[in-house]
Scaffold this motif. Structure first.
Motif, mmCIF file in Angstrom:
data_model
loop_
_atom_site.group_PDB
_atom_site.id
_atom_site.type_symbol
_atom_site.label_atom_id
_atom_site.label_comp_id
_atom_site.label_asym_id
_atom_site.label_seq_id
_atom_site.Cartn_x
_atom_site.Cartn_y
_atom_site.Cartn_z
ATOM 1 N N ALA A 1 1.747 -4.604 3.108
ATOM 2 C CA ALA A 1 0.348 -4.590 3.529
ATOM 3 C C ALA A 1 -0.285 -5.972 3.652
ATOM 4 O O ALA A 1 -1.388 -6.092 4.174
ATOM 5 C CB ALA A 1 -0.481 -3.762 2.534
ATOM 6 N N ARG B 1 -4.290 -0.378 7.556
ATOM 7 C CA ARG B 1 -2.954 -0.293 6.967
ATOM 8 C C ARG B 1 -1.939 -0.800 7.990
ATOM 9 O O ARG B 1 -1.724 -0.126 8.992
ATOM 10 C CB ARG B 1 -2.645 1.168 6.573
ATOM 11 C CG ARG B 1 -3.541 1.683 5.463
ATOM 12 C CD ARG B 1 -3.232 3.147 5.232
ATOM 13 N NE ARG B 1 -4.094 3.689 4.198
ATOM 14 C CZ ARG B 1 -3.669 4.163 3.026
ATOM 15 N NH1 ARG B 1 -2.383 4.166 2.745
ATOM 16 N NH2 ARG B 1 -4.509 4.632 2.145
ATOM 17 N N MET C 1 0.855 -1.188 0.000
ATOM 18 C CA MET C 1 0.000 0.000 0.000
ATOM 19 C C MET C 1 0.890 1.236 0.000
ATOM 20 O O MET C 1 2.088 1.148 0.291
ATOM 21 C CB MET C 1 -0.894 0.035 1.252
ATOM 22 C CG MET C 1 -1.988 -1.001 1.315
ATOM 23 S SD MET C 1 -2.905 -0.850 2.889
ATOM 24 C CE MET C 1 -4.276 -1.953 2.576
ATOM 25 N N ARG D 1 -1.267 7.751 5.058
ATOM 26 C CA ARG D 1 -2.700 7.528 5.213
ATOM 27 C C ARG D 1 -3.512 8.582 4.473
ATOM 28 O O ARG D 1 -4.698 8.393 4.209
ATOM 29 C CB ARG D 1 -3.074 7.556 6.704
ATOM 30 C CG ARG D 1 -2.556 6.356 7.472
ATOM 31 C CD ARG D 1 -3.018 6.382 8.914
ATOM 32 N NE ARG D 1 -2.611 5.184 9.627
ATOM 33 C CZ ARG D 1 -3.299 4.050 9.647
ATOM 34 N NH1 ARG D 1 -4.448 3.972 8.992
ATOM 35 N NH2 ARG D 1 -2.855 3.015 10.320
#
Length: 490
Positions: free
Chosen positions: A442, A478, A407, A411
């Protein structure tokens, strides 16, 4: 002849093998057995090294031992016959049920030997002559040239003693031998039981060339899961073979009939192409070097990926939309409404790919990706993809396919495909090490093994269904799943 337990009378010769001859033997009480006599010479004491195998299933019991002025002696339970004699009686291939039962007995022996006394034991001479029927079970015998895995420097291990038709490639090259060499011999024997002949034949020179550079002919009429397991056992690179401790479980899984129609046929569909690629690479392997070992691993990865694609294709085809499932030059494509699942063929990964990130100790030799795509939704989300890496992420030198994903690190940043696949690189090395960077790890490394893919197949089938009906959304967490301890750190 007086030994530790009994006085034995010797009779006619029953056979000869390894470094001694086998004679019939009996006591005054009428106990009948078989005595192996080994001439005393340097290295001969290894014939007595493994007489006590308490706790190991299906080995020929040793009932007495000792020596004469000229010979070391082991007295064993008298066998009904050898597997070689059994094959000669049959005069052709065994049926799958009988072959699997024999192989399971042998596999359980080597599974027990894998952690003998805290150290792996290598038999080094597995062949039908050394598998004997005793009390209704097929038992392994002749541990005369067996040795502990780490005893590589002993000059009296008789490392050149070999039965050429069953000898692993690394032994022909006089490389360090591990239990993987026994797994290779097991694969040759399994092939012989099911085909009625060994995969390679000829004189010693011809056998050496074939074991090093040739791919066995495809097994005719054998279920794809069992054929795939034998193919893996016969892989040229030792690191691509299954662990001996895993063989019983893998054999059991081959006996489980597929629950979906057409699975067996579809699993086998890619075998011809996989063998063509394997043979092409093997023909070029004249001298084994580090780069050639890596190429052998890539070939093994391509062959196993064919089975993964076939198993996934079989499941999707059985889900009532076979017209939307196909294999192209790019890989597997499955269409469902406006959603698409793709699993691509592999790409090679260069060596030393991590750059300066030495915290990543494992090696990746090939990679690909699996993905589900859909029309962009109101949140700008259009699917997910995962990496598939052929690597030794759990045990150094032991390669198989693993699934993982990544990922974006921030954020506040949103990617339209989350999680996403990435090829190995210094930047990904940074992500795996937990350092701040553009990406983060991730999804934990999860093995993808043909014949044991229920979770993998079901999860991606559900992802495709959600993409089709519009309920697939980006993960909120996450990382999406905990990734700690999913790969070795040293």
């Amino acid at each position: 002849m007086s030994l530790e337990r009994e006085v034995w009378t010797l009779g006619k010769r029953l056979g000869r093998g390894g470094f001694g001859e086998v004679l019939e033997a009996w006591t005054e009480r009428g106990e009948i057995a078989a005595a192996k006599l080994v001439l005393k010479e340097p290295g001969a004491e290894r014939e007595l090294l493994f007489v006590d195998l308490t706790g190991v299933r299906h080995v020929v019991p040793v009932i007495d031992r000792g020596e004469t002025e000229t010979h070391l002696v082991i007295v064993m339970t008298r066998a009904e016959k050898s597997l070689r004699q059994h094959l000669e009686e049959r005069g052709g291939p065994l049926d799958v049920g009988e072959a699997t039962a024999i192989l399971t007995d042998v596999a359980e022996t080597f599974s027990d030997l894998a952690e003998r006394d805290g150290s792996a034991v290598i038999h080094r001479d597995l062949k039908p002559e050394n598998v004997l029927m005793v009390h209704g079970r097929w038992c392994t015998s002749d541990f005369g040239i067996a040795r502990y895995a780490e005893s590589t420097a002993d000059s009296n291990t008789r490392s050149h003693a070999r039965s050429s038709a069953y000898t692993a490639p690394e032994r022909w090259r006089d490389e360090e031998v591990t239990t993987a060499a026994d797994v290779y011999s097991f694969g040759v024997m399994a092939y012989e039981l099911l085909a009625g002949e060994r995969p390679f034949r000829g004189d010693t020179h011809e056998l050496r060339d074939q074991h090093l550079h040739k791919v066995p002919p495809a097994l005719p009429g054998v279920a794809s899961r069992l054929a795939a397991l034998i193919d893996m056992c016969l892989a040229k690179p030792s690191a691509a073979r299954p662990l001996s401790v895993d063989l019983p479980g893998r054999l059991r899984r081959t006996e489980i009939m597929p629950t979906l129609p057409g699975v067996a046929a579809l699993q086998a569909a890619g075998q011809v192409e996989a063998r063509r690629r394997a043979q092409q690479a093997a023909d070029l392997s004249l001298v084994q070097t580090r780069s050639e070992q890596r190429e052998d691993l890539v070939v093994a990865a391509a062959g196993i990926l064919k089975w993964i694609v076939a198993e996934l294709k079989a499941t999707m085809s059985a889900a009532a939309f076979p017209g939307d499932v196909g294999v192209t030059d790019h890989g597997l494509r499955v269409g469902l409404g406006d959603a698409t699942l793709s699993l691509n063929w592999l790409s090679r990964v260069r060596n030393n790919v991590w750059g300066g990130w030495g915290e990543v100790p494992f090696d990746v030799v090939a990679c690909t990706e699996i993905s589900v795509e859909m029309p962009v939704n109101h949140c700008g989300y259009e699917g997910r993809s995962h990496s598939l890496w052929y690597c030794d992420v759990e045990d150094a030198g032991r390669f198989q396919w693993y699934e993982t994903g990544f990922m974006v690190f921030s954020r506040d940043e949103i990617a339209s495909v989350t999680p996403f696949s990435m090829s190995p690189s210094p930047e990904i090395g940074m992500a795996l090490s937990g350092a701040s960077g553009q990406w983060r790890h991730a999804w934990p490394f999860m093995p993808v093994v043909p014949g044991d893919m229920n979770d993998f197949v079901d999860r991606w089938a559900n992802t495709l269904a959600q993409a089709m009906d519009g309920t697939l959304t980006a993960p909120n967490l996450r990382p999406e799943r905990l990734v700690e301890d999913s790969w070795r750190k040293v």
